[in-house]
Design a protein around this motif. Sequence first.
Motif, PDB file in Angstrom:
ATOM      1  N   LEU A   1      16.187 -10.217  20.183  1.00  0.00           N
ATOM      2  CA  LEU A   1      16.136  -9.118  19.225  1.00  0.00           C
ATOM      3  C   LEU A   1      17.294  -8.174  19.492  1.00  0.00           C
ATOM      4  O   LEU A   1      17.767  -8.089  20.628  1.00  0.00           O
ATOM      5  CB  LEU A   1      14.812  -8.361  19.375  1.00  0.00           C
TER       6      LEU A   1
ATOM      7  N   TRP B   1      20.160   2.772   1.197  1.00  0.00           N
ATOM      8  CA  TRP B   1      18.989   3.338   0.499  1.00  0.00           C
ATOM      9  C   TRP B   1      19.398   4.563  -0.333  1.00  0.00           C
ATOM     10  O   TRP B   1      18.996   4.719  -1.478  1.00  0.00           O
ATOM     11  CB  TRP B   1      17.899   3.705   1.510  1.00  0.00           C
TER      12      TRP B   1
ATOM     13  N   LEU C   1       9.554   9.355  -3.962  1.00  0.00           N
ATOM     14  CA  LEU C   1       9.568   8.129  -3.150  1.00  0.00           C
ATOM     15  C   LEU C   1      10.896   7.986  -2.417  1.00  0.00           C
ATOM     16  O   LEU C   1      10.934   7.577  -1.255  1.00  0.00           O
ATOM     17  CB  LEU C   1       9.330   6.907  -4.045  1.00  0.00           C
TER      18      LEU C   1
ATOM     19  N   ALA D   1      10.878  10.275   0.515  1.00  0.00           N
ATOM     20  CA  ALA D   1      10.000   9.752   1.566  1.00  0.00           C
ATOM     21  C   ALA D   1      10.710   8.637   2.331  1.00  0.00           C
ATOM     22  O   ALA D   1      10.626   8.563   3.568  1.00  0.00           O
ATOM     23  CB  ALA D   1       8.705   9.233   0.949  1.00  0.00           C
ATOM     24  N   GLY D   2      11.442   7.779   1.609  1.00  0.00           N
ATOM     25  CA  GLY D   2      12.175   6.698   2.251  1.00  0.00           C
ATOM     26  C   GLY D   2      13.254   7.237   3.187  1.00  0.00           C
ATOM     27  O   GLY D   2      13.425   6.743   4.305  1.00  0.00           O
TER      28      GLY D   2
ATOM     29  N   THR E   1      11.672   8.706   6.334  1.00  0.00           N
ATOM     30  CA  THR E   1      11.161   7.646   7.204  1.00  0.00           C
ATOM     31  C   THR E   1      12.299   6.986   7.973  1.00  0.00           C
ATOM     32  O   THR E   1      12.202   6.752   9.180  1.00  0.00           O
ATOM     33  CB  THR E   1      10.432   6.577   6.363  1.00  0.00           C
TER      34      THR E   1
ATOM     35  N   ALA F   1       0.851   3.710  14.295  1.00  0.00           N
ATOM     36  CA  ALA F   1       1.300   4.098  12.953  1.00  0.00           C
ATOM     37  C   ALA F   1       0.153   4.691  12.141  1.00  0.00           C
ATOM     38  O   ALA F   1       0.316   5.705  11.454  1.00  0.00           O
ATOM     39  CB  ALA F   1       1.883   2.881  12.237  1.00  0.00           C
ATOM     40  N   SER F   2      -1.022   4.071  12.215  1.00  0.00           N
ATOM     41  CA  SER F   2      -2.131   4.558  11.385  1.00  0.00           C
ATOM     42  C   SER F   2      -2.655   5.902  11.895  1.00  0.00           C
ATOM     43  O   SER F   2      -2.955   6.789  11.094  1.00  0.00           O
ATOM     44  CB  SER F   2      -3.250   3.516  11.306  1.00  0.00           C
TER      45      SER F   2
ATOM     46  N   ASP G   1      -0.182   8.528  10.893  1.00  0.00           N
ATOM     47  CA  ASP G   1      -0.317   8.815   9.464  1.00  0.00           C
ATOM     48  C   ASP G   1      -1.514   9.737   9.212  1.00  0.00           C
ATOM     49  O   ASP G   1      -1.434  10.678   8.412  1.00  0.00           O
ATOM     50  CB  ASP G   1      -0.504   7.500   8.709  1.00  0.00           C
TER      51      ASP G   1
ATOM     52  N   SER H   1      -0.653  13.320   7.720  1.00  0.00           N
ATOM     53  CA  SER H   1      -1.067  13.596   6.333  1.00  0.00           C
ATOM     54  C   SER H   1      -1.898  14.883   6.257  1.00  0.00           C
ATOM     55  O   SER H   1      -1.837  15.602   5.262  1.00  0.00           O
ATOM     56  CB  SER H   1      -1.847  12.412   5.757  1.00  0.00           C
TER      57      SER H   1
END
Lengths: 151, 418
Positions: free
Chosen positions: B10, B27, B73, B76-77, B80, B281-282, B285, B289
């Motif tokens: 990697l 992006w 969006l 947000a991208g 991130t 990650a969850s 979030d 949030s």
Amino acid sequence: MRNVRKIAVSGGITIAIALQIGTQVFETDATFWPFTPYHMYSDAFGPGSTFAMYELRAVTATPEDSGRVVTNLDASIPRYRFERILAAAADGQEHILNPEPDGAARLLAANVAELGPYETVELWERRYEIGPKGLVTRDAPRTLVRAWPVQ
Amino acid sequence: MRGGDGAFRLPSAKATCTLLGAGLLLWIAFAYGVFPWLLERSYRGEGLSILTAAMGNRDQTSVDRYLDRWAELADAGVFTLIGAIVFAAIWARRGLNLDRHWFTPGRLSDLALARIACVGFQLFLLVFPSFPGCSGCSLDYQLALTGAEASEYGPLLSLKALLAPFGWGTRPDMAFLETIKIIGIASGTLALLGLLGRWSVLGLAWAATTLVAHSYSYGEYHHAEGLLLITLWALGLSPSHRARTLLGWLRARGGRGETLGGATDAFATWPLRLTQWLFAASYFDAGASKLLTSGVAWFQPTTLAYYFARDGIERGFPVGVWLSEHTALLSLAAIAAVGLELAFFLAVLMPRLAPAFVVAMTGLHASIYVAQAAPFPQHIVLLWVAFLPALRRYGATLPWRGTERSTIERTLAAEAPG
């Protein structure tokens, strides 16, 4: 062979993590389930906030009949979706499943009609309030919000 | 990327930073230049037909609404990607190695234990569907859903994919769902015993995911099952079936060879590592949030009082109702919960902290169940499974196991991630 396997696993890991983060960033709800955002319980509520608990009853023409409670399983609708329909019916709103005026109440009446010879649908409510020191009373009065004919 | 020995590796954290930086520039060019132009053309029916079709409400919605939504969006991208670059930069500065993080040889016995715990718990949920946490495991609930109007059925993408051999978007009937459950229980039993290799684990993963996905295809979904199901798929694709099996045990007992319990494998680390990161990650979030949606207002005691009262009354859990009437400590509880959620990723990066985080999050999930009847039993099991190697190493360093300490310290040094 080992390299191919490692590349495949690396690709899989990248996709899984990208899906998880993507659902969170772009708030895609259940589109990519089991990868989902975790945004539940994120709203704040101050003193004076209220919430309601509803109960749907199907009542026959017999005068002393208090009716039977209709649950989400009777209507083949998931629990929280059913509660949203009850809330919409209380306010006389339409619903996505029946987008005509007072559609939520009509939808519920159609469901009750399939359960038996019922004449009236009743929607009962208990409304609770959160005060500066928490829940004001756990014995909120039960009131009839509205009643409407099955047909 | 290839190392000097020809093996695929990697990219380093530094190279990852560069790749992410290039991704950010691409992006920005796409999200703020190309796509808005395409969106405007498609709105007028001149661009991509797929985009035009996606804007089904063009008659009632102005193009500015679509552009505003896209701008959200796009932002947000960008945020991130910037966050990922910062994260990779810290990673690079600390000298951590991505390849070693995911592919350092791990113990097959740990992975096999994870298989037994995850398969065993999913099997338990299928056999005892009244246990809270898996509504899709209940055939009674599935029966009620199969009675719903066709207009209410909106199959999830995952359900369409899993049932693709039977027709894209097909709606399973009750007999089909019963068969899937039987397949799940049979595969799960075989997987528990380590029979039929990876196929039994994958069979259980397929059956359980299909059942739950079907139950979530009627406009409502929950969060308890997802992580365990993803982990089951990962375990099925890994060598988790190569240790702690019935046949291996019988062979070892008969003296005809030994099990692979003490062996390591370069592909034995990634499944649990993936679960750790999905947890991080969850949880992040969940914490972020709350702050992004409500700011510090979320920490006022009335917020938790509201949730405890609503869920406690609705689900008949008196502890939650009682807590909603005693708000003195609710702000502290809210701060602790959000703090744990935001900081959980440290458990992955600093394995010495993992035991504390695992215990704390177990307590958090248990408290949420007692107060709000929101069941996350899968997360509790999975927390202990995902951090099994770190917990095993920590357990071996406890004072009453002092004789093993020096060995463990050497192992710790050798197995430290990154």
